[in-house]
Write a protein that holds these residues in place. Structure first.
Motif, mmCIF file in Angstrom:
data_model
loop_
_atom_site.group_PDB
_atom_site.id
_atom_site.type_symbol
_atom_site.label_atom_id
_atom_site.label_comp_id
_atom_site.label_asym_id
_atom_site.label_seq_id
_atom_site.Cartn_x
_atom_site.Cartn_y
_atom_site.Cartn_z
ATOM 1 N N ALA A 1 0.825 -1.210 0.000
ATOM 2 C CA ALA A 1 0.000 0.000 0.000
ATOM 3 C C ALA A 1 0.861 1.262 0.000
ATOM 4 O O ALA A 1 0.546 2.244 -0.688
ATOM 5 C CB ALA A 1 -0.935 -0.014 1.203
ATOM 6 N N ASP A 2 1.972 1.246 0.751
ATOM 7 C CA ASP A 2 2.808 2.446 0.797
ATOM 8 C C ASP A 2 3.507 2.686 -0.533
ATOM 9 O O ASP A 2 3.680 3.836 -0.953
ATOM 10 C CB ASP A 2 3.817 2.382 1.952
ATOM 11 N N GLN A 3 3.855 1.612 -1.246
ATOM 12 C CA GLN A 3 4.454 1.807 -2.567
ATOM 13 C C GLN A 3 3.422 2.329 -3.556
ATOM 14 O O GLN A 3 3.721 3.203 -4.374
ATOM 15 C CB GLN A 3 5.073 0.512 -3.093
ATOM 16 N N GLY A 4 2.215 1.804 -3.489
ATOM 17 C CA GLY A 4 1.164 2.304 -4.372
ATOM 18 C C GLY A 4 0.918 3.788 -4.163
ATOM 19 O O GLY A 4 0.771 4.557 -5.123
ATOM 20 N N GLN A 5 0.887 4.205 -2.903
ATOM 21 C CA GLN A 5 0.682 5.617 -2.597
ATOM 22 C C GLN A 5 1.858 6.462 -3.077
ATOM 23 O O GLN A 5 1.671 7.580 -3.571
ATOM 24 C CB GLN A 5 0.479 5.795 -1.097
ATOM 25 N N PHE A 6 3.074 5.932 -2.926
ATOM 26 C CA PHE A 6 4.262 6.639 -3.390
ATOM 27 C C PHE A 6 4.213 6.844 -4.905
ATOM 28 O O PHE A 6 4.499 7.943 -5.408
ATOM 29 C CB PHE A 6 5.506 5.846 -2.997
ATOM 30 N N MET A 7 3.821 5.819 -5.643
ATOM 31 C CA MET A 7 3.726 5.944 -7.088
ATOM 32 C C MET A 7 2.642 6.934 -7.497
ATOM 33 O O MET A 7 2.807 7.703 -8.454
ATOM 34 C CB MET A 7 3.483 4.570 -7.712
ATOM 35 N N ALA A 8 1.527 6.930 -6.772
ATOM 36 C CA ALA A 8 0.467 7.895 -7.054
ATOM 37 C C ALA A 8 0.975 9.324 -6.842
ATOM 38 O O ALA A 8 0.666 10.233 -7.628
ATOM 39 C CB ALA A 8 -0.741 7.614 -6.160
ATOM 40 N N LEU A 9 1.775 9.517 -5.790
ATOM 41 C CA LEU A 9 2.359 10.835 -5.549
ATOM 42 C C LEU A 9 3.302 11.229 -6.684
ATOM 43 O O LEU A 9 3.300 12.383 -7.140
ATOM 44 C CB LEU A 9 3.104 10.824 -4.213
ATOM 45 N N LEU A 10 4.097 10.288 -7.156
ATOM 46 C CA LEU A 10 5.022 10.583 -8.251
ATOM 47 C C LEU A 10 4.287 11.043 -9.500
ATOM 48 O O LEU A 10 4.693 12.021 -10.140
ATOM 49 C CB LEU A 10 5.861 9.345 -8.585
ATOM 50 N N VAL A 11 3.217 10.345 -9.880
ATOM 51 C CA VAL A 11 2.512 10.739 -11.108
ATOM 52 C C VAL A 11 1.856 12.103 -10.941
ATOM 53 O O VAL A 11 1.765 12.880 -11.906
ATOM 54 C CB VAL A 11 1.504 9.667 -11.568
ATOM 55 N N ARG A 12 1.406 12.419 -9.726
ATOM 56 C CA ARG A 12 0.863 13.761 -9.493
ATOM 57 C C ARG A 12 1.970 14.815 -9.555
ATOM 58 O O ARG A 12 1.781 15.899 -10.116
ATOM 59 C CB ARG A 12 0.172 13.812 -8.133
ATOM 60 N N LEU A 13 3.127 14.506 -8.984
ATOM 61 C CA LEU A 13 4.229 15.470 -8.960
ATOM 62 C C LEU A 13 4.692 15.846 -10.362
ATOM 63 O O LEU A 13 5.060 17.003 -10.608
ATOM 64 C CB LEU A 13 5.408 14.901 -8.163
ATOM 65 N N ILE A 14 4.726 14.879 -11.271
ATOM 66 C CA ILE A 14 5.201 15.177 -12.624
ATOM 67 C C ILE A 14 4.069 15.586 -13.557
ATOM 68 O O ILE A 14 4.288 15.817 -14.741
ATOM 69 C CB ILE A 14 5.981 13.986 -13.231
ATOM 70 N N GLY A 15 2.853 15.682 -13.020
ATOM 71 C CA GLY A 15 1.715 16.088 -13.842
ATOM 72 C C GLY A 15 1.386 15.092 -14.928
ATOM 73 O O GLY A 15 0.983 15.464 -16.041
ATOM 74 N N ALA A 16 1.536 13.808 -14.627
ATOM 75 C CA ALA A 16 1.339 12.768 -15.641
ATOM 76 C C ALA A 16 -0.109 12.700 -16.108
ATOM 77 O O ALA A 16 -1.047 12.877 -15.320
ATOM 78 C CB ALA A 16 1.770 11.413 -15.087
ATOM 79 N N LYS A 17 -0.273 12.440 -17.382
ATOM 80 C CA LYS A 17 -1.592 12.167 -17.964
ATOM 81 C C LYS A 17 -1.618 10.814 -18.681
ATOM 82 O O LYS A 17 -2.650 10.153 -18.712
ATOM 83 C CB LYS A 17 -1.974 13.264 -18.953
ATOM 84 N N LYS A 18 -0.489 10.436 -19.252
ATOM 85 C CA LYS A 18 -0.435 9.201 -20.035
ATOM 86 C C LYS A 18 0.634 8.300 -19.426
ATOM 87 O O LYS A 18 1.816 8.652 -19.402
ATOM 88 C CB LYS A 18 -0.108 9.521 -21.496
ATOM 89 N N THR A 19 0.214 7.148 -18.925
ATOM 90 C CA THR A 19 1.143 6.273 -18.205
ATOM 91 C C THR A 19 1.095 4.862 -18.771
ATOM 92 O O THR A 19 0.136 4.470 -19.430
ATOM 93 C CB THR A 19 0.828 6.246 -16.694
ATOM 94 N N LEU A 20 2.132 4.114 -18.443
ATOM 95 C CA LEU A 20 2.330 2.780 -18.994
ATOM 96 C C LEU A 20 2.659 1.821 -17.866
ATOM 97 O O LEU A 20 3.349 2.185 -16.912
ATOM 98 C CB LEU A 20 3.495 2.843 -19.988
ATOM 99 N N GLU A 21 2.138 0.595 -17.965
ATOM 100 C CA GLU A 21 2.448 -0.409 -16.954
ATOM 101 C C GLU A 21 2.811 -1.723 -17.628
ATOM 102 O O GLU A 21 2.062 -2.230 -18.466
ATOM 103 C CB GLU A 21 1.244 -0.617 -16.029
ATOM 104 N N VAL A 22 3.945 -2.285 -17.239
ATOM 105 C CA VAL A 22 4.404 -3.571 -17.758
ATOM 106 C C VAL A 22 4.304 -4.578 -16.618
ATOM 107 O O VAL A 22 5.135 -4.604 -15.709
ATOM 108 C CB VAL A 22 5.851 -3.478 -18.281
ATOM 109 N N GLY A 23 3.258 -5.395 -16.644
ATOM 110 C CA GLY A 23 2.976 -6.336 -15.578
ATOM 111 C C GLY A 23 1.882 -5.786 -14.676
ATOM 112 O O GLY A 23 2.133 -4.896 -13.865
ATOM 113 N N THR A 24 0.684 -6.306 -14.813
ATOM 114 C CA THR A 24 -0.476 -5.731 -14.130
ATOM 115 C C THR A 24 -0.983 -6.589 -12.985
ATOM 116 O O THR A 24 -1.502 -6.070 -11.995
ATOM 117 C CB THR A 24 -1.607 -5.472 -15.150
ATOM 118 N N PHE A 25 -0.876 -7.919 -13.093
ATOM 119 C CA PHE A 25 -1.346 -8.842 -12.059
ATOM 120 C C PHE A 25 -2.824 -8.572 -11.780
ATOM 121 O O PHE A 25 -3.621 -8.539 -12.704
ATOM 122 C CB PHE A 25 -0.459 -8.728 -10.825
ATOM 123 N N THR A 26 -3.214 -8.349 -10.533
ATOM 124 C CA THR A 26 -4.634 -8.111 -10.229
ATOM 125 C C THR A 26 -4.994 -6.632 -10.228
ATOM 126 O O THR A 26 -6.118 -6.274 -9.851
ATOM 127 C CB THR A 26 -5.020 -8.733 -8.876
#
Length: 226
Positions: free
Chosen positions: A46-71
């Protein structure tokens, strides 16, 4: 002030999460459901998920990519952090695990932000490049088969814009990266990638000891930030 990273035992980690993590109910539910699966260790914390969410907000991301999705925990955490017109492009090989992901994306009301391509990720990423998406992604998260990590980094380097961010998971590999007795192909691949990235002038680099180790790579180039 500490001169190095302090040791985080279970009580300290519990404290860290108790005063830091703000996990939405839908992510909590997904984490609980995934915990019942045999492969539950593949889910990020959960803390890593929150950290990644903060990163995408910090860089103003709109278009993102994920390699390996699992559930779908990481993609859901990112999608929730994106603006309404944001997009997550996911690559995975499992229709079964991603069926859980699709259900929770819909439950969270972000399914319209997420597209999923099933098949080998190297092929999916190359198709994105060939169809004109090179240099258009703001953020990429890599958490898939370790033997292809270097391929994924190279392909994501093409797909991410200058100034964009690539996050590579499991780079500490539960400590096995420093155990000379560990010689399996996944461990060797992670060791080789870590060494290569240390000297890779295409990126600014930081290895963050969150979860199982997360390497952050900022693509250098002619972005407004330099």
């Amino acid at each position: 002030m500490a001169s190095r990273i302090i040791a985080v035992d279970e009580p300290l980690y519990d404290y860290l999460t108790s005063v830091s993590v703000r996990e939405p109910a839908v992510l909590q539910a997904l984490r609980r459901e995934t915990a019942a699966l045999e492969n539950s260790v593949m889910q990020i914390s959960a803390d890593q998920g929150q950290f990644m969410a903060l990163l995408v907000r910090l860089i103003g991301a709109k278009k993102t990519l994920e390699v390996g999705t699992f559930t779908g925990y990481s993609s859901l955490a990112v999608a929730l952090a994106l603006p309404e017109d944001g997009r997550v492009v996911c690559c995975d090989v499992s229709p079964d695990f991603t069926r859980v992901a699709r259900r929770f994306w819909a439950r969270a009301g972000v399914a319209h932000k997420i597209s999923l391509g099933l098949g080998p990720a190297v092929e999916s990423l190359q198709r994105l490049i060939d169809s004109g998406h090179a240099g258009t992604f703001d953020f990429a998260f890599i958490d898939a088969d370790k033997s292809n990590y270097s391929n994924y980094v190279n392909l994501c380097h093409e797909l991410v814009r200058p100034g964009g961010l690539i996050a590579v998971d499991n780079v500490l590999w539960s400590g096995r990266v420093i155990d000379p007795a560990e010689q399996d192909k996944d461990t060797l691949a992670i060791r080789a990638l870590n060494e290569a990235l240390h000297h890779d002038e295409r990126f600014d680099l930081s290895l963050v000891p969150i979860g199982d180790g997360l390497t952050l790579l900022r693509k250098r180039g002619s972005s407004p930030a330099g």
